[in-house]
Design a protein around this motif. Structure first.
Motif, PDB file in Angstrom:
ATOM      1  N   MET A  98      19.143 -21.989   5.523  1.00  0.00           N
ATOM      2  CA  MET A  98      20.145 -23.377   4.898  1.00  0.00           C
ATOM      3  C   MET A  98      19.240 -24.577   3.977  1.00  0.00           C
ATOM      4  SD  MET A  98      22.430 -21.185   4.255  1.00  0.00           S
ATOM      5  CE  MET A  98      23.721 -22.846   3.462  1.00  0.00           C
ATOM      6  N   CYS A  99      18.556 -24.646   4.490  1.00  0.00           N
ATOM      7  CA  CYS A  99      16.901 -25.531   3.907  1.00  0.00           C
ATOM      8  C   CYS A  99      16.524 -24.969   3.176  1.00  0.00           C
ATOM      9  CB  CYS A  99      16.533 -25.615   5.357  1.00  0.00           C
ATOM     10  SG  CYS A  99      14.917 -27.205   5.280  1.00  0.00           S
ATOM     11  N   VAL A 100      16.705 -23.957   2.784  1.00  0.00           N
ATOM     12  CA  VAL A 100      15.352 -22.931   1.621  1.00  0.00           C
ATOM     13  C   VAL A 100      16.340 -22.809   0.846  1.00  0.00           C
ATOM     14  CG1 VAL A 100      14.638 -20.977   1.040  1.00  0.00           C
ATOM     15  CG2 VAL A 100      13.811 -22.167   3.112  1.00  0.00           C
ATOM     16  N   LEU A 101      17.750 -21.868   0.968  1.00  0.00           N
ATOM     17  CA  LEU A 101      18.280 -21.618  -0.094  1.00  0.00           C
ATOM     18  C   LEU A 101      19.452 -22.447  -0.539  1.00  0.00           C
ATOM     19  CD1 LEU A 101      19.508 -18.421   1.563  1.00  0.00           C
ATOM     20  CD2 LEU A 101      18.087 -18.985   0.134  1.00  0.00           C
ATOM     21  N   GLN A 102      19.843 -23.255  -0.288  1.00  0.00           N
ATOM     22  CA  GLN A 102      20.698 -24.728  -0.358  1.00  0.00           C
ATOM     23  C   GLN A 102      20.091 -25.349  -1.496  1.00  0.00           C
ATOM     24  OE1 GLN A 102      24.083 -25.590  -0.590  1.00  0.00           O
ATOM     25  NE2 GLN A 102      24.520 -23.953   1.065  1.00  0.00           N
ATOM     26  N   PRO A 103      18.885 -25.882  -2.147  1.00  0.00           N
ATOM     27  CA  PRO A 103      18.720 -26.061  -2.928  1.00  0.00           C
ATOM     28  C   PRO A 103      17.964 -25.532  -3.940  1.00  0.00           C
ATOM     29  CG  PRO A 103      17.434 -27.343  -0.493  1.00  0.00           C
ATOM     30  CD  PRO A 103      18.512 -26.291  -0.277  1.00  0.00           C
ATOM     31  N   ALA A 104      17.616 -24.341  -3.613  1.00  0.00           N
ATOM     32  CA  ALA A 104      17.469 -22.773  -4.481  1.00  0.00           C
ATOM     33  C   ALA A 104      18.691 -22.944  -5.648  1.00  0.00           C
ATOM     34  CB  ALA A 104      17.252 -21.722  -3.666  1.00  0.00           C
ATOM     35  N   ILE A 105      19.832 -23.445  -4.336  1.00  0.00           N
ATOM     36  CA  ILE A 105      21.519 -22.720  -4.976  1.00  0.00           C
ATOM     37  C   ILE A 105      21.422 -24.135  -6.582  1.00  0.00           C
ATOM     38  CG2 ILE A 105      23.938 -22.610  -4.824  1.00  0.00           C
ATOM     39  CD1 ILE A 105      22.755 -20.766  -2.280  1.00  0.00           C
ATOM     40  N   GLY A 106      21.203 -24.876  -5.858  1.00  0.00           N
ATOM     41  CA  GLY A 106      21.607 -26.432  -6.026  1.00  0.00           C
ATOM     42  C   GLY A 106      20.577 -26.075  -7.372  1.00  0.00           C
ATOM     43  N   ALA A 107      19.628 -26.110  -7.668  1.00  0.00           N
ATOM     44  CA  ALA A 107      18.745 -25.884  -8.196  1.00  0.00           C
ATOM     45  C   ALA A 107      18.857 -24.609  -9.413  1.00  0.00           C
ATOM     46  CB  ALA A 107      16.927 -25.722  -8.565  1.00  0.00           C
ATOM     47  N   THR A 108      19.414 -23.687  -9.508  1.00  0.00           N
ATOM     48  CA  THR A 108      19.988 -22.794 -10.290  1.00  0.00           C
ATOM     49  C   THR A 108      21.049 -23.334 -10.574  1.00  0.00           C
ATOM     50  OG1 THR A 108      19.044 -20.648  -9.104  1.00  0.00           O
ATOM     51  CG2 THR A 108      20.843 -20.573 -10.084  1.00  0.00           C
ATOM     52  N   ALA A 109      22.285 -23.468  -9.858  1.00  0.00           N
ATOM     53  CA  ALA A 109      23.009 -24.575 -10.889  1.00  0.00           C
ATOM     54  C   ALA A 109      23.230 -25.652 -11.797  1.00  0.00           C
ATOM     55  CB  ALA A 109      24.375 -24.872 -10.020  1.00  0.00           C
ATOM     56  N   ALA A 110      21.984 -25.706 -11.040  1.00  0.00           N
ATOM     57  CA  ALA A 110      21.274 -27.590 -12.200  1.00  0.00           C
ATOM     58  C   ALA A 110      20.779 -27.545 -13.630  1.00  0.00           C
ATOM     59  CB  ALA A 110      20.228 -28.023 -11.231  1.00  0.00           C
TER      60      ALA A 110
END
Length: 116
Positions: A98-110
């Motif tokens: 989750m530490c890897v995926l959540q920022p990636a998901i946030g960056a994609t949404a951004a």
């Protein structure tokens, strides 16, 4: 069963009258409903560049915060509640993806929001 009872209750609650009157009433009710487009093609559509960047920052911040909660907060709360070291360590290890995926998901949404 329940299905038969429900059908009987709904049939008895229909207004009395001919089938033709009921069909007309149903058509009128259907005509009064507003059409809704499926999907959300312009959901959270930014009004301008500044608003798009603000929404992008919010998405990225949310992703980083959720990652921190998965790796730090959740194990800490378990530790405070008296969980065994093994359970706390397991919580840390399961939070790493989750530490890897959540920022990636946030960056994609951004990026998606900023590029609209």
């Amino acid at each position: 069963g329940l299905r038969g009872a429900g059908a009987h209750a709904s049939a008895s609650s229909l207004p009395a009258g001919s089938g033709r009157d009921q069909a007309q009433a149903m058509r009128e009710e259907a005509d009064s409903w507003a059409l809704v487009e499926r999907g959300a093609s312009d959901f959270l559509q930014p009004g301008g560049a500044a608003e798009g960047l603000e929404q992008a920052r919010t998405s990225l911040t949310r992703g980083v915060r959720q990652a921190g909660e998965a790796v730090v907060i959740r194990p800490y709360v378990e530790f405070q509640r008296g969980a065994s070291r093994k359970k706390v360590l397991r919580s840390v290890v399961t939070g790493i993806p989750m530490c890897v995926l959540q920022p990636a998901i946030g960056a994609t949404a951004a990026a998606t929001t900023a590029l609209r």
